[in-house]
Scaffold this motif. Structure first.
Motif, PDB file in Angstrom:
ATOM      1  N   ALA A 117       0.841  -1.209   0.000  1.00 33.58           N
ATOM      2  CA  ALA A 117       0.000   0.000   0.000  1.00 33.58           C
ATOM      3  C   ALA A 117       0.875   1.258   0.000  1.00 33.58           C
ATOM      4  CB  ALA A 117      -0.924  -0.014   1.221  1.00 33.58           C
ATOM      5  N   MET A 118       1.967   1.213   0.769  1.00 33.21           N
ATOM      6  CA  MET A 118       2.885   2.361   0.835  1.00 33.21           C
ATOM      7  C   MET A 118       3.567   2.571  -0.518  1.00 33.21           C
ATOM      8  SD  MET A 118       5.544   3.070   3.909  1.00 33.21           S
ATOM      9  CE  MET A 118       6.365   1.480   3.926  1.00 33.21           C
ATOM     10  N   LEU A 119       4.011   1.468  -1.125  1.00 30.50           N
ATOM     11  CA  LEU A 119       4.676   1.547  -2.434  1.00 30.50           C
ATOM     12  C   LEU A 119       3.724   2.146  -3.474  1.00 30.50           C
ATOM     13  CD1 LEU A 119       7.145   0.757  -4.222  1.00 30.50           C
ATOM     14  CD2 LEU A 119       6.079  -1.494  -4.499  1.00 30.50           C
ATOM     15  N   ASP A 120       2.471   1.693  -3.434  1.00 31.37           N
ATOM     16  CA  ASP A 120       1.496   2.163  -4.415  1.00 31.37           C
ATOM     17  C   ASP A 120       1.170   3.641  -4.193  1.00 31.37           C
ATOM     18  OD1 ASP A 120      -0.088   1.568  -6.664  1.00 31.37           O
ATOM     19  OD2 ASP A 120      -1.876   1.472  -5.407  1.00 31.37           O
ATOM     20  N   ASP A 121       1.002   4.020  -2.932  1.00 29.88           N
ATOM     21  CA  ASP A 121       0.631   5.414  -2.637  1.00 29.88           C
ATOM     22  C   ASP A 121       1.782   6.372  -2.941  1.00 29.88           C
ATOM     23  OD1 ASP A 121      -1.517   7.137  -1.395  1.00 29.88           O
ATOM     24  OD2 ASP A 121       0.197   7.705  -0.145  1.00 29.88           O
ATOM     25  N   TRP A 122       3.015   5.946  -2.730  1.00 29.99           N
ATOM     26  CA  TRP A 122       4.162   6.862  -2.812  1.00 29.99           C
ATOM     27  C   TRP A 122       4.859   6.871  -4.166  1.00 29.99           C
ATOM     28  CZ3 TRP A 122       7.096   6.119   2.520  1.00 29.99           C
ATOM     29  CH2 TRP A 122       6.253   6.541   3.552  1.00 29.99           C
ATOM     30  N   THR A 123       4.465   5.946  -5.064  1.00 34.17           N
ATOM     31  CA  THR A 123       5.098   5.915  -6.393  1.00 34.17           C
ATOM     32  C   THR A 123       4.248   6.725  -7.366  1.00 34.17           C
ATOM     33  OG1 THR A 123       6.029   3.725  -5.944  1.00 34.17           O
ATOM     34  CG2 THR A 123       5.939   4.422  -8.254  1.00 34.17           C
TER      35      THR A 123
END
Ligand code: PHB
Ligand code: FE
Length: 328
Positions: A117-123
């Motif tokens: 979720a963090m990777l998706d939100d921050w990329t």
């Protein structure tokens, strides 16, 4: 304000830069236009957003890999194959001595869901964490779109040895696998097979250099052959291996083309152990008690040879197997 997205993912509403914050136990992660901030009860840490996302991408895609994935000298994960430790300063001598380190254990699906979720939100839309810096847009700035297709791309895994019928799609321009700009000099001819009568169709061969020349990702070993626990995982490398990998077993490197510099450190303290320069044809065994990070000035082909046995970490940790592979 806190909202649960799925599988226990704890995420805040977007901040003024458009990014959510995430928490896992007592660790929190947030980002702004340039940086990622990690807080835990006894400390805090900052990393450049691009390097953080490149590390996060690999930790997620590799299911936490073998042993330790250090995002840098402070933050990282330890794979216990079913659960994962998330740590800050645990493998850093100064943090340990000052007793400022922190580690928490999570069920693998829980930490994986939060990391995803963090990777998706921050990329952002322009950034591909698997691509070389020369082949992607930037990771910085306020939140602008997303790049879910890039961050959820599947590692290319061969079902049987590459070269047997059915995998041709991986080796053609028409299927979206053009030769990389730095491998335009790699011959694309395939081997000629002359089987004994009666064995036609049972013997396969392929041009590994041609195959690798079409890889569009960097620092992402793919399993190309499996023989019991012996895994051949070739990969193409450009710029810096984003993670510092802490081994829980020996792994072998065969330098297939070009050059890679390796920084080799003590796995637990980070003390420098070796500087290695690998040139084409060089073979190195990385011991089970080190951590390493590679640098490739020009895209290079590397064969990573892994022993996938589940027993190895325990045998090595208990001293029943050595940390090095060969007695000369
Ligand atoms: C490693 O940690 O051994 C490793 C990881 C990724 C690569 C190459 C080597 O692309
Ligand atoms: Fe490694």
């Amino acid at each position: 304000m806190s909202a649960t997205i799925s599988l226990g993912v704890k995420a805040s509403a977007p901040n003024e830069h458009g990014y959510r914050s995430f928490s896992l136990g007592e660790l929190t992660f947030s980002r702004d236009e340039y940086f990622v901030y990690v807080h835990w009860p006894t400390g805090r840490h900052v990393m450049s957003a691009d390097g953080f996302l490149r590390s996060l991408q690999r930790d997620v895609a590799w299911e936490f890999f073998y042993g330790i994935v250090n995002f840098d000298g402070v933050i990282g994960t330890v794979n216990h194959y079913g659960t994962v430790d998330l740590f800050a300063g645990r493998y850093n001598d100064a943090y340990r001595k000052a007793e400022l380190d922190h580690a928490e254990n999570f069920e693998t699906p829980v930490i994986k869901a939060t990391f995803q979720a963090m990777l998706d939100d921050w990329t952002n839309a322009a950034f591909d964490p698997f691509a070389s810096p020369a082949e992607t847009g930037g990771a910085f700035g306020p939140k602008r779109g997303s790049n879910t297709a890039a961050i959820t791309r599947r590692r290319v895994t061969a079902k049987r040895m590459v070269g047997v019928p059915g995998d041709e799609a991986l080796r053609s321009d028409a299927n979206g696998h053009p030769v990389n700009r730095q491998f335009l000099d790699v011959p694309q001819d395939e081997p000629e097979i002359r089987a004994e009568p009666g064995f036609e169709g049972q013997v396969a061969a392929f041009n590994l250099f041609a195959y690798l020349s079409r890889s569009n990702v960097t620092w992402n070993p793919s399993v190309v052959s499996v023989c019991k626990d012996s895994l051949y995982c070739p990969t193409t490398e450009e710029y810096i291996l984003p993670i510092i990998h802490g081994n829980d077993r020996v792994e072998w490197f065969v330098q297939l083309s070009d050059e890679i510099y390796w920084d080799v450190e003590d796995r637990d303290t980070g003390a420098v152990r070796a500087k290695v320069v690998m040139k084409p044809g060089d073979v190195a065994a990385m011991p089970a008690d080190i951590r390493h990070q590679g640098y490739a000035a020009k895209r290079a082909m590397l064969l990573v040879w892994e022993n996938g046995s589940r027993d190895l970490p325990g045998l090595i940790a208990s001293g029943k197997a050595p940390t090095y592979p060969v007695d000369f």
